[in-house]
Scaffold this motif. Structure first.
Motif, mmCIF file in Angstrom:
data_model
loop_
_atom_site.group_PDB
_atom_site.id
_atom_site.type_symbol
_atom_site.label_atom_id
_atom_site.label_comp_id
_atom_site.label_asym_id
_atom_site.label_seq_id
_atom_site.Cartn_x
_atom_site.Cartn_y
_atom_site.Cartn_z
ATOM 1 N N ALA B 94 45.702 1.948 -13.986
ATOM 2 C CA ALA B 94 47.058 2.459 -13.758
ATOM 3 C C ALA B 94 47.247 3.819 -14.419
ATOM 4 N N ALA B 95 46.710 3.936 -15.643
ATOM 5 C CA ALA B 95 46.853 5.204 -16.363
ATOM 6 C C ALA B 95 46.115 6.326 -15.644
ATOM 7 N N ALA B 96 44.960 6.008 -15.056
ATOM 8 C CA ALA B 96 44.203 7.028 -14.323
ATOM 9 C C ALA B 96 45.011 7.523 -13.127
ATOM 10 N N LEU B 97 45.688 6.600 -12.434
ATOM 11 C CA LEU B 97 46.529 6.993 -11.296
ATOM 12 C C LEU B 97 47.612 7.968 -11.745
ATOM 13 N N GLU B 98 48.226 7.669 -12.884
ATOM 14 C CA GLU B 98 49.305 8.539 -13.368
ATOM 15 C C GLU B 98 48.756 9.881 -13.830
ATOM 16 N N GLN B 99 47.542 9.846 -14.408
ATOM 17 C CA GLN B 99 46.938 11.115 -14.812
ATOM 18 C C GLN B 99 46.677 11.986 -13.577
#
Lengths: 431, 431
Positions: B94-99
């Motif tokens: 999820a964090a990668a998507l937001e990054q």
């Protein structure tokens, strides 16, 4: 132009051994090239240019042999035009070398970089690809252009020219190799394949990991044959089925000039127009008729749809095949479309994603055309003929890629490089 | 995680028709995506991230089914590690998507441009590639990463995951498609191939001109199978036979930390070290011995040359095959070399051009290593484990390319774009 020996001995006797030798030499030259600074590579390019200028007479003599053989073999006028080395073309080959020499070194350029949160310094640096194989047909200038661009980018080049230009290519390659030696570079940084035996191409295209890239330049059948055989990466330069779309709002003089130039300035080249599309309003206004008559007046055979034939009675009816044909001749397909969207659809369906132009007075039409047409080179209010590495300031070109990966459109020296990520730390490990 | 229907109906009944349908849908989605501005694409990425976080429990439930099936099928610990979706890994997806959502839009960027001497304005603009096919094996995070990177770059994605991760992939794809719909994007911008029938891969890889790029991610045999079948362009991600070279001047603590981290931090990944090379002086000084003992102490099986075996009696003798092997396990090959040049030769001969590191205190040794080693990612004094798109700030990665063309090393969103040359004139023709 026979003073220089072929790159390696006895190509005909044992093609596999000969090709292996070519690659071993290229690999050694590549290692040596890695230590040659940019200024020395540029000096070699200038030395080659001097030698080409000084050899004009003998180059044209060699070319005359090729032209005579070509005429005997019944090459088309377009083919003979590609083959010819006029004094102006010899000069332009030399000038292209000097232009490439004058450009910034593509190697070592840092194209991205930052300090990572953990303190590691990250850099993305341009480096040479390694060994590049160029396979081409009748245009002898490719010998010099390809050698120069490979050299500029620190690559060892293996050049395989067509038999139509064998004498011209040998003459140019001799200038190149002499120029390399003059400046202390490895002679084998540029090797001309000394046989036109097709088995050599198959041998070379199988040398995965030792030939890093192959670039076929020539007709569709050559490229298809290379792609079918290749196990090394290939950047493709398929045909140029280029379009000019004359929008409703086009300026009359501009439309006339661009259509004529795109079709007739030089017919045997990939960025010549092969189809003209007219907005329906230009049929109403008489603009389509004037453009068609101007083309016919310039000796162009027009193959049109029903609406074009109604405007220009001298036009022949087009068949479905005409829309996909790269004539490379004084022939043009022509169609009246309902609007810009239909022009975009036509181009995306029949085109070769090479070069396509719009003539328009409206900004929104220009933007919609650029956004809609899936093409490497999109021209707004200028001739398709500008799609060219030298025109773009790349200093000659290795070809015009119709691929989407690695390089698209005219490929210059930078497109013959890759990059390397370099990370400098002081002991960082991943937690 | 079965609330979402598969992308299209009845994959098993008629594989060719099913694949054709996938491509037709992808082409339609690609056209629709071309009009979606960057902010809306980013909003969809954030919506997908929210849905993945909210679905953690059901995603782990789906993953548990895959893990159980994997254990029954006898997958290796390394394979099971790749497959596992821990809470931390769900969060990191999820964090990668937001990054990725937070990065600048790669589309529309003008990467070169000038006014030509004739007044034409030349621009080189980043545009989407079109339709991208990603073929991967057991790591479910690839479903989200690949979808996100394709979407960021305006491409329609067709994802073909391995059967080992089928439940996990379906769960993640459902989050992705729901997120797309939530923000008004075409659901078919991301399609998960609904069959693990291998014939589907062959069908898709033959769709030249309609699938613009294929990226296989997984073991060497998967990639070789894709390359053998593909008629569409492929960017390859071969194995990581990564090296750490401990130079004579290496700091002892740094050498220990980097060798241990590179080998043992996570063994089942492509940027783990597989061979350690020691400068002969480090055998003299006892550094090699200490590193080898530390590796053995950490449970690593060492397979060494004669000089390594002399330093570490617990080491087994290495065979020729060991130098080329990507173990993906707690095994390391080790060799004592005479000097830096021999280390470079070893790496260029046996390595896979993926990631290679030097530990050294000398600037000249670091520079010589970087210049000499032909590798995508060259590490000076840091662990090979940093070779990773997220570490580089690319925001996840589509893979780590071992090709030299188009993209090399970690591939982010920008590597899923191509460019278009756009020329604006006011009637220029070529003279």
């Amino acid at each position: 132009m026979t003073q220089a020996p072929p790159a390696v001995a006895d190509a005909a006797a044992d093609v596999p051994a000969y090709c292996e030798d070519l690659v071993v030499r290229a690999q050694a030259a590549k290692q040596a090239l890695a230590k040659v600074p940019g200024a020395q590579r540029d000096a070699a390019l200038r030395a080659i240019a001097r030698r080409i200028r000084a050899s004009e007479a003998s180059l044209r003599e060699a070319n005359a042999k090729d032209l005579e053989a070509g005429r005997e073999a019944g090459l088309s006028p377009a083919m003979l035009d590609r083959l010819a080395l006029t004094p102006a073309r010899v000069e332009s080959i030399a000038a292209a070398l000097e232009q490439i020499a004058g450009q910034a070194d593509p190697l070592g350029r840092v194209i991205d970089g930052r300090v990572l949160p953990n303190g590691i310094r990250l850099e993305k640096r341009r480096v040479a690809i390694g060994v590049v194989l160029i396979i081409f047909e009748s245009r002898p200038n490719v010998t010099a252009d390809a050698a120069a661009l490979c050299l500029k980018a620190g690559n060892a080049a293996i050049l395989r020219g067509g038999k139509e230009a064998a004498h011209s290519n040998r003459g140019l390659a001799a200038c190149v190799r002499a120029g390399l030696v003059e400046e202390g570079l490895p002679e084998d940084a540029v090797q001309l394949v000394g046989t036109t035996d097709r088995a050599a191409v198959g041998e070379l295209l199988a040398k995965t990991g030792r030939i890093d890239m192959a670039v076929p330049r020539g007709g569709k059948s050559l490229i298809e044959a290379v792609v079918a055989q290749a196990r090394v990466p290939v950047v493709k330069h398929y045909d140029g089925n280029c379009h000019v779309y004359v929008d409703a709002s086009a300026d009359e003089e501009m439309a006339l000039a661009i259509c004529l130039n795109a079709k007739t300035h030089r017919t045997g080249v990939c960025n010549a127009a092969e189809t003209v599309l007219f907005h329906a309003d230009t049929a109403q206004s008489g603009l389509a008729k004037r453009v068609l008559e101007a083309l016919i007046g310039a000796g162009v055979e027009v193959r049109g749809d029903a609406r074009v034939c109604a405007e220009a009675p001298a036009a022949k009816p087009a068949t479905e095949e005409d829309w996909s044909t790269e004539y490379l001749d004084l022939i043009v397909a022509a169609r009246v479309v309902d609007d810009l969207d239909q022009a975009v659809e036509h181009i995306n369906h029949y085109g070769s994603k090479h070069t396509d132009a719009i003539v328009t007075g409206r900004l929104d039409a220009g933007n919609a055309f650029v956004q809609g047409v899936d093409t490497a080179n999109c021209m707004v209010n200028c001739s398709t003929r500008f799609s060219d590495g030298q025109e773009y300031g790349l200093g000659a070109e290795i070809g015009i890629s119709t691929d989407k990966l690695h390089a698209r459109g005219p490929m210059g020296a930078e497109d013959l490089t890759t990059y390397q990520w370099v990370l400098h730390g002081d002991g960082q490990v991943r937690g």
